[in-house]
Design an enzyme around this catalytic site. Sequence first.
Site: not given
Length: 285
Positions: A88, A168, A182, A186
């Site tokens: 993990d 991204s 998200y 990033k």
Amino acid sequence: MAFGWLICLQGHLMSEVAPPIPLEDLLSLDGKIAIVTGAAQGFGRACASRLAEAGARVALVDLHEEAVRRVAAELDEQGRTVLAITADTTNERDVKRAVAETLEGLGGLHVLVNNAGVFSNRLVEALDPGEFRRVVAVNLEGTFMFAKAAVEAFRAQNVQGSIINMSSIDVSRPMVPGLTHYDASKHAVWGLTRTLALELAPEGIRVNAVSPGPARTEGVEEAVRRGAPGGIDIDKQWADLVDRIPMGRLVLPDDVALAVTYLASDLSAFVTGTEIVVDGGCLLS
């Protein structure tokens, strides 16, 4: 007189420059050992495959034991040297264990590909703090912990390693609604990349990012199947994204893997603190 002295000095320096290393040798990862997180599917699987093809021994790290072992078995059948590790990436103990198992099982560490990440699509009114924290924990905290553990391993081996973080194109321009959590993660990964690059450059440790454009990987497909609260039509959203890409298609996992392989190799020996955008020109539209 001064100009003539400068010419002589330049000629002297040029005479001491070693002959260029053949491209074949610069690209080769023979003798290198890499960790790829999130290696059971999507970008991670493609990166592990390409790094192994270039000659690296690769530790495939993923939370999903059966899936990562299946990918490792496939690469083993191709004659690649790989190691499957279930971990993990948000658990510091797991992270340290994964690096230790790589050092023991493969004999060292030279490259880290911080690919593990999660994605969901929720408008802010439907985005609860728990989901925000989950995405940040995987995408940012996991990236930090693996980078820290890798740096410790590089230093212990006296290795000038390479760390490659997955960012991204949303760092440059948010593409669609519903990605507050998200995109925040990033942006932070890109900031982490640049600051680590500055801090570690004196030791010859390089830190770079790859920023993919829209790609319907397995993780995204799962989000599409689940749908999203808040009235987002995800299928339409992704169809519209294709129309915004000048090269006419979504990003493929191998597109990202090729950029990662470049940053892992000595072709990029003097490249650090930078971002390679892999988006088919999406940011141009």
